[in-house]
Design an enzyme around this catalytic site. Structure first.
Site, PDB file in Angstrom:
ATOM      1  N   THR A  12     -21.167  -7.991  -3.461  1.00 51.89           N
ATOM      2  CA  THR A  12     -22.273  -7.876  -2.507  1.00 51.89           C
ATOM      3  C   THR A  12     -22.917  -6.489  -2.517  1.00 51.89           C
ATOM      4  O   THR A  12     -23.803  -6.225  -1.709  1.00 51.89           O
ATOM      5  CB  THR A  12     -21.789  -8.172  -1.076  1.00 51.89           C
ATOM      6  N   GLY A  13     -22.428  -5.593  -3.402  1.00 51.88           N
ATOM      7  CA  GLY A  13     -23.020  -4.250  -3.458  1.00 51.88           C
ATOM      8  C   GLY A  13     -22.009  -3.125  -3.307  1.00 51.88           C
ATOM      9  O   GLY A  13     -22.375  -1.991  -2.983  1.00 51.88           O
ATOM     10  N   THR A  14     -20.748  -3.423  -3.578  1.00 53.49           N
ATOM     11  CA  THR A  14     -19.676  -2.430  -3.439  1.00 53.49           C
ATOM     12  C   THR A  14     -19.924  -1.203  -4.322  1.00 53.49           C
ATOM     13  O   THR A  14     -19.900  -0.059  -3.850  1.00 53.49           O
ATOM     14  CB  THR A  14     -18.319  -3.059  -3.853  1.00 53.49           C
ATOM     15  N   HIS A  67     -12.280  -4.386   0.766  1.00 52.99           N
ATOM     16  CA  HIS A  67     -12.858  -5.734   0.805  1.00 52.99           C
ATOM     17  C   HIS A  67     -12.247  -6.542   1.956  1.00 52.99           C
ATOM     18  O   HIS A  67     -12.590  -7.709   2.138  1.00 52.99           O
ATOM     19  CB  HIS A  67     -12.531  -6.489  -0.493  1.00 52.99           C
ATOM     20  N   SER A 109     -22.846 -14.133  -9.100  1.00 56.71           N
ATOM     21  CA  SER A 109     -22.224 -12.865  -9.507  1.00 56.71           C
ATOM     22  C   SER A 109     -20.694 -12.991  -9.560  1.00 56.71           C
ATOM     23  O   SER A 109     -20.041 -12.546 -10.509  1.00 56.71           O
ATOM     24  CB  SER A 109     -22.644 -11.777  -8.508  1.00 56.71           C
ATOM     25  N   TYR A 152     -28.036  -5.981   0.934  1.00 57.39           N
ATOM     26  CA  TYR A 152     -28.274  -5.639  -0.471  1.00 57.39           C
ATOM     27  C   TYR A 152     -29.769  -5.750  -0.786  1.00 57.39           C
ATOM     28  O   TYR A 152     -30.353  -4.867  -1.413  1.00 57.39           O
ATOM     29  CB  TYR A 152     -27.454  -6.607  -1.333  1.00 57.39           C
ATOM     30  N   LYS A 177     -26.874  -8.056 -13.761  1.00 58.17           N
ATOM     31  CA  LYS A 177     -28.341  -8.112 -13.727  1.00 58.17           C
ATOM     32  C   LYS A 177     -28.916  -7.409 -12.503  1.00 58.17           C
ATOM     33  O   LYS A 177     -30.037  -6.940 -12.539  1.00 58.17           O
ATOM     34  CB  LYS A 177     -28.796  -9.567 -13.695  1.00 58.17           C
TER      35      LYS A 177
END
Ligand code: PAP
Length: 309
Positions: free
Chosen positions: A60-62, A119, A149, A207, A275
């Site tokens: 999710t954008g870690t 997490h 993802s 995000y 991506k």
């Protein structure tokens, strides 16, 4: 630990050719070694009020929020030509509670870096994190892109060829709540509710918002963490330098992120960069899948006041 692990529900992902088994620990699913890490962290980690937690479900954008927070917090020490982010993957710069408890503790003793990533879902955070009133930054992302993802990341890490791993099966399992730290919606709802109760201590970032407007979100992040940009810094373009440094385009092209691997499990850094597109799910989802997940998310979020794109 072995006895405890035996008592936990297990699920081997059908699409992974038997290579991936999730364990249900407390109310979330994760891999065996991460159950152990979570358990140890819950038992022994003593948070300090100055700690800043970077919390995310997986994919999710870690990596992104670790880079941004690290660059912001260390900007007096390093600039965009000397920052360790150029030679170390963001996961090396900001340790993760349930993978690297020893490094989190060492960092506390040997450096002034207050950042810790995790997490873990909100109800499973070590009790001292809440008791110490630490600041928490939570980054979440639209469910459909997370599903895609998550599928590709696990596939690559566990070496399952694309043609051997039916996406439809991975999708169905995700919808059943079986994914890294899933159910994904419960993860978000936990932090969302906590942020309503403690808005001064918990910042939620999306995000997609970070992608749309990195500058104002980086500014918001810096202010929340207690490292606001001065007017001089703003005028000098320091925020833009940091967002450019931490951009997907820049990070994914660094040698360390193309060829290196992280200290935990030797995972290759390149797997953290795929991506970074908002809407890549459109390549993978049928109409039925879209309708199914939209309906599911509506049902799960109903009454929470939270809207997920
Ligand atoms: P993790 O939870 O395993 O650490 P995490 O970093 O949260 O993974 O997610 C990886 C996703 O973030 C990838 O998305 P994709 O599969 O849709 O491409 C990755 O490309 C994206 N990502 C990594 N670094 C950045 C960045 N600097 N900016 C934007 N997106 C990024």
């Amino acid at each position: 630990m072995e006895e405890m692990l035996k008592t936990l529900p297990q699920h081997t992902c059908s699409w992974s050719k038997g290579k991936i088994t999730f364990y249900k620990y407390q109310d979330f699913w994760t891999l065996q070694e991460l159950v152990v890490g979570a358990h140890l962290a819950q038992q022994s980690f003593k948070a300090e009020p100055t700690d800043i937690f970077l919390c995310t479900s997986t994919k999710t954008g870690t990596t992104w929020v670790k880079s941004l927070a690290f660059a912001i917090v260390t900007r007096q020490k390093f600039d965009d030509s000397t920052t360790p982010l150029l030679t170390k993957n963001a996961h090396e710069c900001v340790p993760s509670l349930e993978y690297e408890l020893d490094i989190v503790d060492d960092n506390r003793k040997n450096s002034s870096l207050p950042l810790v990533a995790t997490h873990l879902p909100y109800p499973s955070l070590p009790k001292s994190v809440i008791a110490s009133n630490c600041k928490i930054v939570y980054v979440y992302r639209n469910t459909k892109d997370v599903i895609v993802s998550h599928y590709h990341f696990l596939r690559k890490v566990f070496n399952v060829a694309n043609e051997d791993a039916p996406f439809e099966e991975a999708f169905e399992e995700f919808c059943q709540g079986i994914s890294g730290y899933g159910p994904y919606w419960d993860h978000i709802i936990g932090y969302w509710k906590a942020s309503l109760e403690r808005p001064d201590r918990i910042l939620l970032l999306k995000y997609e918002d970070l992608k749309k407007d990195p500058t104002s979100n980086a500014k918001k992040l810096a202010e929340f963490m207690g490292y606001p940009f001065s007017t001089e810094e703003e005028k000098a373009g320091v925020i833009e330098k940091i967002t450019t440094l931490c951009s997907f385009e820049n990070m994914s092209n660094l040698e360390v992120n193309k060829t290196g691997s992280i200290r935990v499990g030797g995972l290759e850094n390149k797997h953290y960069f795929r991506k970074a597109e908002d809407g890549d799910w459109r390549t993978y989802f049928t109409n039925e899948m879209k309708e199914k997940i939209d309906k599911l998310i509506d049902e799960k979020l109903n009454g929470t006041g939270l809207i997920l794109k």
